[in-house]
Design a protein around this motif. Structure first.
Motif, PDB file in Angstrom:
ATOM      1  N   MET A  39       0.705  -1.167   0.021  1.00 45.61           N
ATOM      2  CA  MET A  39       0.224  -0.077  -0.094  1.00 45.61           C
ATOM      3  C   MET A  39       0.898   1.227   0.104  1.00 45.61           C
ATOM      4  O   MET A  39       2.014   1.180   0.293  1.00 45.61           O
ATOM      5  CB  MET A  39      -1.067   0.058   1.206  1.00 45.61           C
ATOM      6  N   ASP A  40       0.269   2.315  -0.180  1.00 43.68           N
ATOM      7  CA  ASP A  40       1.032   3.519  -0.193  1.00 43.68           C
ATOM      8  C   ASP A  40       1.570   3.908   1.073  1.00 43.68           C
ATOM      9  O   ASP A  40       2.772   4.151   1.162  1.00 43.68           O
ATOM     10  CB  ASP A  40       0.235   4.833  -0.309  1.00 43.68           C
ATOM     11  N   ASN A  41       1.005   3.404   2.298  1.00 47.31           N
ATOM     12  CA  ASN A  41       1.727   3.526   3.698  1.00 47.31           C
ATOM     13  C   ASN A  41       2.621   2.424   3.844  1.00 47.31           C
ATOM     14  O   ASN A  41       3.172   2.495   4.926  1.00 47.31           O
ATOM     15  CB  ASN A  41       0.316   3.271   4.572  1.00 47.31           C
ATOM     16  N   ASP A  42       2.662   1.337   2.940  1.00 49.87           N
ATOM     17  CA  ASP A  42       3.849   0.565   3.293  1.00 49.87           C
ATOM     18  C   ASP A  42       5.245   0.989   2.695  1.00 49.87           C
ATOM     19  O   ASP A  42       6.172   0.157   2.455  1.00 49.87           O
ATOM     20  CB  ASP A  42       3.660  -0.894   2.715  1.00 49.87           C
ATOM     21  N   ARG A  43       5.311   2.236   2.213  1.00 49.72           N
ATOM     22  CA  ARG A  43       6.527   2.555   1.282  1.00 49.72           C
ATOM     23  C   ARG A  43       7.709   2.286   2.156  1.00 49.72           C
ATOM     24  O   ARG A  43       8.681   2.141   1.330  1.00 49.72           O
ATOM     25  CB  ARG A  43       6.317   3.998   1.129  1.00 49.72           C
ATOM     26  N   ASN A  44       7.678   2.194   3.444  1.00 53.74           N
ATOM     27  CA  ASN A  44       9.062   2.173   4.080  1.00 53.74           C
ATOM     28  C   ASN A  44       9.164   0.832   4.479  1.00 53.74           C
ATOM     29  O   ASN A  44      10.366  -0.038   4.526  1.00 53.74           O
ATOM     30  CB  ASN A  44       9.285   3.070   5.249  1.00 53.74           C
ATOM     31  N   ALA A  45       8.273   0.047   4.973  1.00 58.72           N
ATOM     32  CA  ALA A  45       8.030  -1.035   5.251  1.00 58.72           C
ATOM     33  C   ALA A  45       8.415  -2.087   4.073  1.00 58.72           C
ATOM     34  O   ALA A  45       9.139  -3.145   4.281  1.00 58.72           O
ATOM     35  CB  ALA A  45       6.793  -1.569   6.179  1.00 58.72           C
ATOM     36  N   LYS A  46       7.925  -1.797   2.934  1.00 54.90           N
ATOM     37  CA  LYS A  46       8.083  -2.612   1.615  1.00 54.90           C
ATOM     38  C   LYS A  46       9.473  -2.949   1.305  1.00 54.90           C
ATOM     39  O   LYS A  46       9.983  -4.275   0.734  1.00 54.90           O
ATOM     40  CB  LYS A  46       7.235  -2.125   0.634  1.00 54.90           C
ATOM     41  N   ASN A  47      10.536  -1.875   1.688  1.00 59.23           N
ATOM     42  CA  ASN A  47      11.884  -2.069   1.596  1.00 59.23           C
ATOM     43  C   ASN A  47      12.426  -3.044   2.163  1.00 59.23           C
ATOM     44  O   ASN A  47      13.147  -3.993   1.596  1.00 59.23           O
ATOM     45  CB  ASN A  47      12.616  -0.687   1.595  1.00 59.23           C
ATOM     46  N   ASP A  48      12.173  -3.385   3.349  1.00 57.40           N
ATOM     47  CA  ASP A  48      12.540  -4.576   4.329  1.00 57.40           C
ATOM     48  C   ASP A  48      11.849  -5.840   3.830  1.00 57.40           C
ATOM     49  O   ASP A  48      12.602  -6.813   3.862  1.00 57.40           O
ATOM     50  CB  ASP A  48      12.261  -4.030   5.653  1.00 57.40           C
ATOM     51  N   TRP A  49      10.480  -5.526   3.454  1.00 58.30           N
ATOM     52  CA  TRP A  49       9.852  -6.993   2.888  1.00 58.30           C
ATOM     53  C   TRP A  49      10.626  -7.522   1.815  1.00 58.30           C
ATOM     54  O   TRP A  49      10.898  -8.725   1.723  1.00 58.30           O
ATOM     55  CB  TRP A  49       8.539  -6.571   2.745  1.00 58.30           C
ATOM     56  N   ILE A  50      10.825  -6.458   0.760  1.00 57.49           N
ATOM     57  CA  ILE A  50      11.629  -6.926  -0.381  1.00 57.49           C
ATOM     58  C   ILE A  50      13.160  -7.622  -0.012  1.00 57.49           C
ATOM     59  O   ILE A  50      13.681  -8.562  -0.640  1.00 57.49           O
ATOM     60  CB  ILE A  50      11.705  -5.773  -1.552  1.00 57.49           C
ATOM     61  N   LYS A  51      13.809  -6.867   0.563  1.00 56.79           N
ATOM     62  CA  LYS A  51      15.138  -7.010   0.994  1.00 56.79           C
ATOM     63  C   LYS A  51      15.019  -8.636   1.633  1.00 56.79           C
ATOM     64  O   LYS A  51      16.466  -9.437   1.319  1.00 56.79           O
ATOM     65  CB  LYS A  51      15.783  -6.058   1.791  1.00 56.79           C
ATOM     66  N   GLY A  52      14.086  -8.793   2.426  1.00 54.44           N
ATOM     67  CA  GLY A  52      14.169 -10.162   3.168  1.00 54.44           C
ATOM     68  C   GLY A  52      13.586 -11.307   2.293  1.00 54.44           C
ATOM     69  O   GLY A  52      13.350 -12.460   2.712  1.00 54.44           O
ATOM     70  N   GLY A  53      13.234 -11.012   1.009  1.00 47.62           N
ATOM     71  CA  GLY A  53      12.697 -11.994  -0.034  1.00 47.62           C
ATOM     72  C   GLY A  53      11.338 -12.530   0.095  1.00 47.62           C
ATOM     73  O   GLY A  53      11.040 -13.334  -0.513  1.00 47.62           O
ATOM     74  N   LYS A 112       6.459 -21.114  12.131  1.00 41.40           N
ATOM     75  CA  LYS A 112       7.778 -20.498  12.929  1.00 41.40           C
ATOM     76  C   LYS A 112       8.244 -19.546  11.886  1.00 41.40           C
ATOM     77  O   LYS A 112       8.623 -19.952  10.577  1.00 41.40           O
ATOM     78  CB  LYS A 112       8.508 -21.537  13.161  1.00 41.40           C
ATOM     79  N   VAL A 113       8.467 -18.387  12.277  1.00 44.38           N
ATOM     80  CA  VAL A 113       9.049 -17.247  11.309  1.00 44.38           C
ATOM     81  C   VAL A 113      10.428 -16.930  11.802  1.00 44.38           C
ATOM     82  O   VAL A 113      10.618 -16.924  13.038  1.00 44.38           O
ATOM     83  CB  VAL A 113       8.311 -16.119  11.389  1.00 44.38           C
ATOM     84  N   ARG A 114      11.306 -16.815  10.973  1.00 46.77           N
ATOM     85  CA  ARG A 114      12.863 -16.618  11.300  1.00 46.77           C
ATOM     86  C   ARG A 114      12.821 -15.175  11.795  1.00 46.77           C
ATOM     87  O   ARG A 114      12.258 -14.271  11.766  1.00 46.77           O
ATOM     88  CB  ARG A 114      13.544 -16.545   9.917  1.00 46.77           C
ATOM     89  N   ASP A 115      13.537 -15.110  12.887  1.00 46.67           N
ATOM     90  CA  ASP A 115      13.510 -14.137  14.101  1.00 46.67           C
ATOM     91  C   ASP A 115      14.307 -12.761  13.339  1.00 46.67           C
ATOM     92  O   ASP A 115      13.865 -11.752  13.773  1.00 46.67           O
ATOM     93  CB  ASP A 115      14.684 -14.509  15.087  1.00 46.67           C
ATOM     94  N   THR A 116      15.016 -12.913  12.393  1.00 51.56           N
ATOM     95  CA  THR A 116      15.457 -11.862  11.436  1.00 51.56           C
ATOM     96  C   THR A 116      14.309 -11.236  10.682  1.00 51.56           C
ATOM     97  O   THR A 116      14.584 -10.133   9.910  1.00 51.56           O
ATOM     98  CB  THR A 116      16.765 -12.084  10.792  1.00 51.56           C
ATOM     99  N   VAL A 117      13.168 -11.836  10.495  1.00 50.46           N
ATOM    100  CA  VAL A 117      12.190 -11.185   9.506  1.00 50.46           C
ATOM    101  C   VAL A 117      11.355 -10.041  10.047  1.00 50.46           C
ATOM    102  O   VAL A 117      10.877 -10.213  11.360  1.00 50.46           O
ATOM    103  CB  VAL A 117      11.201 -12.256   9.084  1.00 50.46           C
ATOM    104  N   ARG A 118      11.452  -8.968   9.359  1.00 46.57           N
ATOM    105  CA  ARG A 118      10.560  -7.756  10.008  1.00 46.57           C
ATOM    106  C   ARG A 118       8.865  -8.313   9.778  1.00 46.57           C
ATOM    107  O   ARG A 118       8.713  -9.313   9.224  1.00 46.57           O
ATOM    108  CB  ARG A 118      10.565  -6.538   9.114  1.00 46.57           C
ATOM    109  N   HIS A 119       8.094  -7.784  10.653  1.00 46.62           N
ATOM    110  CA  HIS A 119       6.712  -8.165  10.635  1.00 46.62           C
ATOM    111  C   HIS A 119       5.939  -8.696   9.121  1.00 46.62           C
ATOM    112  O   HIS A 119       6.479  -7.906   8.302  1.00 46.62           O
ATOM    113  CB  HIS A 119       5.992  -6.958  11.298  1.00 46.62           C
TER     114      HIS A 119
END
Length: 265
Positions: A39-53, A112-119
């Motif tokens: 979403m537009d409001n994900d503009r910062n979080a999405k970078n971490d999501w993409i970097k995390g694959g 189980k989600v890996r500890d290094t994954v952002r929300h």
């Protein structure tokens, strides 16, 4: 199970066929899904999501086993993981499918989600159903889209619409048209033939449209969207909220999927 047939893919660890009275109800296999079109409001979080694959993760099978196989019950366990090269797997899940004698399917995911994954953006399952299944009925927050932190304009109740009318045509394609705190939902043909999803624990979120999260992510403008004939259905334990990060602070912790262990049925 009588006239209901379920077929499982033991190579990828997925449910690939639901057939009732010679009619098939899955156009694509059911798979775990954590990605949403930013979403537009994900503009910062999405970078971490993409970097995390998270955007390109695929479901891969580690092992499978039949837990029970009787006239009254069939149960199969798939141990799967979600990963995208060159990243380490981000999500590990034990997915158990149990079919009772009446044909009802119970799907349980212990994750189980890996500890290094952002929300996570979301956690649930994604499937596609035949093109004539356009009618939507649900008991949840509607009639407009609603999320964990965006539902005060919506009312809890019983609603009926169709997948086309449910879709929100934002100028920039993004996640939309979900309904939070849903108790049950049905997507069907006008004759009532379709799939019914019911929570067995906490309420869930869902959306239905002619676009996958991948399509919405990769398309720059609404007018460029090309709808599928099939209907894409996302059934989520929860989605992370919307927040206000396009012009305000990041998403509040209570609206993020920060859990490292998740159970969804």
């Amino acid at each position: 199970c009588g006239s209901t047939v379920y077929t499982f893919d033991t190579f990828r660890g997925m449910l690939k066929v639901i057939k009732y009275a010679d009619r098939e109800y899955l156009a694509e296999p059911m798979k775990l899904q954590v990605w949403r079109a930013p979403m537009d409001n994900d503009r910062n979080a999405k970078n971490d999501w993409i970097k995390g694959g998270l955007k390109d993760m695929m479901q891969m099978l580690d092992s499978w086993a039949i837990l029970e196989n009787t006239a009254e019950c069939f149960s199969i366990l798939f141990k799967v993981k979600l990963a995208a090269a060159p990243h380490r797997p981000a999500v590990f899940a034990d997915v158990t499918y149990t079919v009772k004698g009446d044909g009802v399917l119970n799907v349980r995911s212990d994750v189980k989600v890996r500890d290094t994954v952002r929300h996570l953006p979301r956690f649930g399952v994604q499937l596609a159903i035949p093109e004539d299944c356009l009618r939507m009925q649900y008991f949840g927050y509607g009639p407009m889209e609603s999320y964990s932190d965006k539902h005060h304009a919506a009312k809890l109740g019983l609603y009926e619409t169709d997948c086309d009318a449910n879709f929100e045509h934002y100028v920039r394609p993004q996640e939309n048209c979900a309904h939070a705190d849903t108790r049950w939902m049905l997507v069907s043909s006008v004759a009532g033939q379709g799939l019914l999803a019911v929570t067995t624990g906490k309420d869930f979120s869902f959306n239905c449209s002619h676009f996958t999260p991948a399509q919405l992510t990769e398309t720059a403008h609404d007018y460029e969207l090309v709808p599928m004939k099939e209907t894409c259905v996302n059934l989520d334990m929860i989605q992370s909220g919307i927040g206000s990060n396009s012009c305000g602070p990041q998403l509040e912790p209570e609206h993020r999927i920060d859990e490292k262990e998740i159970q969804f049925t």
